[in-house]
Design a protein around this motif. Structure first.
Motif, PDB file in Angstrom:
ATOM      1  N   MET A 142       0.859  -1.186   0.000  1.00 55.69           N
ATOM      2  CA  MET A 142       0.000   0.000   0.000  1.00 55.69           C
ATOM      3  C   MET A 142       0.897   1.238   0.000  1.00 55.69           C
ATOM      4  O   MET A 142       1.009   1.947   0.991  1.00 55.69           O
ATOM      5  CB  MET A 142      -0.923  -0.031   1.214  1.00 55.69           C
ATOM      6  N   SER A 143       1.549   1.471  -1.148  1.00 55.48           N
ATOM      7  CA  SER A 143       2.572   2.513  -1.229  1.00 55.48           C
ATOM      8  C   SER A 143       2.202   3.586  -2.241  1.00 55.48           C
ATOM      9  O   SER A 143       1.497   3.329  -3.219  1.00 55.48           O
ATOM     10  CB  SER A 143       3.924   1.906  -1.615  1.00 55.48           C
ATOM     11  N   PHE A 144       2.718   4.791  -1.982  1.00 55.03           N
ATOM     12  CA  PHE A 144       2.590   5.914  -2.904  1.00 55.03           C
ATOM     13  C   PHE A 144       4.000   6.331  -3.316  1.00 55.03           C
ATOM     14  O   PHE A 144       4.876   6.489  -2.460  1.00 55.03           O
ATOM     15  CB  PHE A 144       1.894   7.109  -2.241  1.00 55.03           C
ATOM     16  N   VAL A 145       4.211   6.524  -4.606  1.00 56.54           N
ATOM     17  CA  VAL A 145       5.508   6.974  -5.103  1.00 56.54           C
ATOM     18  C   VAL A 145       5.323   8.319  -5.788  1.00 56.54           C
ATOM     19  O   VAL A 145       4.494   8.454  -6.698  1.00 56.54           O
ATOM     20  CB  VAL A 145       6.126   5.971  -6.100  1.00 56.54           C
ATOM     21  N   ILE A 146       6.088   9.306  -5.339  1.00 54.67           N
ATOM     22  CA  ILE A 146       6.084  10.624  -5.981  1.00 54.67           C
ATOM     23  C   ILE A 146       7.420  10.788  -6.678  1.00 54.67           C
ATOM     24  O   ILE A 146       8.481  10.766  -6.046  1.00 54.67           O
ATOM     25  CB  ILE A 146       5.904  11.761  -4.950  1.00 54.67           C
ATOM     26  N   GLU A 178      16.214  -1.587  -8.331  1.00 50.49           N
ATOM     27  CA  GLU A 178      15.227  -1.767  -7.268  1.00 50.49           C
ATOM     28  C   GLU A 178      13.824  -1.471  -7.781  1.00 50.49           C
ATOM     29  O   GLU A 178      13.605  -0.547  -8.567  1.00 50.49           O
ATOM     30  CB  GLU A 178      15.547  -0.827  -6.095  1.00 50.49           C
ATOM     31  N   ARG A 179      12.870  -2.271  -7.319  1.00 47.48           N
ATOM     32  CA  ARG A 179      11.468  -2.025  -7.649  1.00 47.48           C
ATOM     33  C   ARG A 179      10.728  -1.589  -6.394  1.00 47.48           C
ATOM     34  O   ARG A 179      10.901  -2.177  -5.329  1.00 47.48           O
ATOM     35  CB  ARG A 179      10.795  -3.273  -8.214  1.00 47.48           C
ATOM     36  N   ILE A 180       9.947  -0.526  -6.522  1.00 48.13           N
ATOM     37  CA  ILE A 180       9.058  -0.107  -5.443  1.00 48.13           C
ATOM     38  C   ILE A 180       7.641  -0.457  -5.871  1.00 48.13           C
ATOM     39  O   ILE A 180       7.124   0.096  -6.843  1.00 48.13           O
ATOM     40  CB  ILE A 180       9.165   1.403  -5.156  1.00 48.13           C
ATOM     41  N   LYS A 181       7.025  -1.389  -5.167  1.00 47.95           N
ATOM     42  CA  LYS A 181       5.662  -1.788  -5.502  1.00 47.95           C
ATOM     43  C   LYS A 181       4.696  -0.672  -5.114  1.00 47.95           C
ATOM     44  O   LYS A 181       4.688  -0.217  -3.970  1.00 47.95           O
ATOM     45  CB  LYS A 181       5.300  -3.085  -4.782  1.00 47.95           C
ATOM     46  N   ALA A 182       3.905  -0.221  -6.062  1.00 45.38           N
ATOM     47  CA  ALA A 182       2.945   0.855  -5.805  1.00 45.38           C
ATOM     48  C   ALA A 182       1.890   0.870  -6.901  1.00 45.38           C
ATOM     49  O   ALA A 182       2.209   0.671  -8.078  1.00 45.38           O
ATOM     50  CB  ALA A 182       3.646   2.208  -5.742  1.00 45.38           C
ATOM     51  N   ALA A 183       0.661   1.076  -6.482  1.00 47.70           N
ATOM     52  CA  ALA A 183      -0.431   1.216  -7.450  1.00 47.70           C
ATOM     53  C   ALA A 183      -0.689   2.672  -7.797  1.00 47.70           C
ATOM     54  O   ALA A 183      -1.379   2.980  -8.761  1.00 47.70           O
ATOM     55  CB  ALA A 183      -1.705   0.578  -6.907  1.00 47.70           C
ATOM     56  N   THR A 184      -0.118   3.581  -6.985  1.00 49.94           N
ATOM     57  CA  THR A 184      -0.307   5.019  -7.217  1.00 49.94           C
ATOM     58  C   THR A 184       1.051   5.679  -7.390  1.00 49.94           C
ATOM     59  O   THR A 184       1.869   5.666  -6.471  1.00 49.94           O
ATOM     60  CB  THR A 184      -1.056   5.686  -6.044  1.00 49.94           C
ATOM     61  N   VAL A 185       1.282   6.238  -8.583  1.00 44.63           N
ATOM     62  CA  VAL A 185       2.542   6.930  -8.892  1.00 44.63           C
ATOM     63  C   VAL A 185       2.197   8.316  -9.428  1.00 44.63           C
ATOM     64  O   VAL A 185       1.386   8.452 -10.349  1.00 44.63           O
ATOM     65  CB  VAL A 185       3.378   6.161  -9.935  1.00 44.63           C
ATOM     66  N   VAL A 186       2.801   9.334  -8.829  1.00 42.10           N
ATOM     67  CA  VAL A 186       2.576  10.718  -9.262  1.00 42.10           C
ATOM     68  C   VAL A 186       3.902  11.267  -9.783  1.00 42.10           C
ATOM     69  O   VAL A 186       4.919  11.194  -9.092  1.00 42.10           O
ATOM     70  CB  VAL A 186       2.065  11.599  -8.103  1.00 42.10           C
ATOM     71  N   TRP A 187       3.879  11.817 -10.989  1.00 41.29           N
ATOM     72  CA  TRP A 187       5.103  12.333 -11.601  1.00 41.29           C
ATOM     73  C   TRP A 187       5.144  13.855 -11.519  1.00 41.29           C
ATOM     74  O   TRP A 187       4.254  14.540 -12.006  1.00 41.29           O
ATOM     75  CB  TRP A 187       5.208  11.908 -13.060  1.00 41.29           C
ATOM     76  N   THR A 188       6.203  14.390 -10.876  1.00 47.21           N
ATOM     77  CA  THR A 188       6.391  15.840 -10.805  1.00 47.21           C
ATOM     78  C   THR A 188       7.820  16.213 -11.221  1.00 47.21           C
ATOM     79  O   THR A 188       8.258  17.326 -10.975  1.00 47.21           O
ATOM     80  CB  THR A 188       6.156  16.362  -9.372  1.00 47.21           C
TER      81      THR A 188
END
Length: 241
Positions: free
Chosen positions: A1-5, A91-101
């Protein structure tokens, strides 16, 4: 349950700050264990918030790390897939939500229209003309302007706001056959929100942290609303600060 910005510039940092503030509330509301939720801020540059000095950057990162944000600096996102993102280290970060800034392009319509562009942005002249087109003005994120040292200015709101004034004046001057005005960017400073009650700010010759930076950001918001909607719009905003 991760968020990646992706990107730890001003916008990326403000997004992770808002997320970090909201996650505890949402976990309580939906009965989710907070230890299962992770917020990652990935930045290819060696540090977050380029343009701020190390003291301000350290302060901002410390505030956000205490809120649970994990920074990954000096690492670029090489690929984004439905199951997460991949970094230069593999490395892989598992996330269903990725926001690109992490970067800004101009609108693809600019390229499609045939203008010469750099990553979708037009290098305008001192009057904000597109090269070779004296009847076309380009401002905002689609324009590209360099400082005296040859570095491109970031496409910020204050840049666009200052451009709109000169652009409007130059359109009128063009119609009336009068002399056009040069556009000269005046940097008023930068304010970054770090969530509730926290922030950092750079103004000409001054630096602010914490509560003072937050109040400065609120004043900037009210001033902007006043310029577009007058005193009534500014007062309406002020009621909710």
């Amino acid at each position: 349950m991760s968020f990646v910005i992706g990107g730890a510039g001003c916008r990326g940092v403000e997004i992770v700050a808002e997320l970090a503030d909201r996650i505890p509330q949402l976990c309580r509301k939906y009965d989710v264990d907070p230890s299962l939720v992770h917020v990652y801020n990935v930045e290819a540059a060696p540090t977050a918030l380029p343009g701020f000095d190390s003291e301000m950057v350290d302060y901002a990162m410390d505030v956000l790390q205490k809120k649970g944000v994990e920074f990954k600096t000096g690492l670029a996102i090489t690929e984004c897939k439905p199951d997460g993102v991949y970094l230069t280290t593999g490395e892989r970060i598992k996330a269903a939500t990725v926001v690109w800034t992490g970067g800004v392009r101009g609108n693809r319509l600019i390229e499609a229209a045939g203008f010469e562009t750099v990553r979708g942005r037009v290098k305008v002249d001192e009057y904000l003309h597109a090269p070779g087109h004296e009847n076309v003005f380009v401002i905002g994120d689609s324009s590209l302007i360099f400082d005296a040292e040859g570095h491109p200015y970031p496409p910020t709101a204050q840049m666009a706001i200052q451009q709109r004034i000169i652009c409007a004046q130059n359109i009128v001057a063009s119609i009336r056959g009068k002399e056009l005005k040069n556009f000269i960017f005046s940097n008023k400073g930068t304010v970054v929100s770090l969530g509730k009650g926290e922030g950092i700010a750079l103004a000409p010759g001054k630096r602010y942290k914490g509560w003072r930076a937050v109040q400065l950001k609120k004043l900037i918001a009210i001033r902007y609303l006043f310029t577009i909607g007058g005193i009534m719009l500014a007062l309406r905003k002020g009621r909710f600060l």
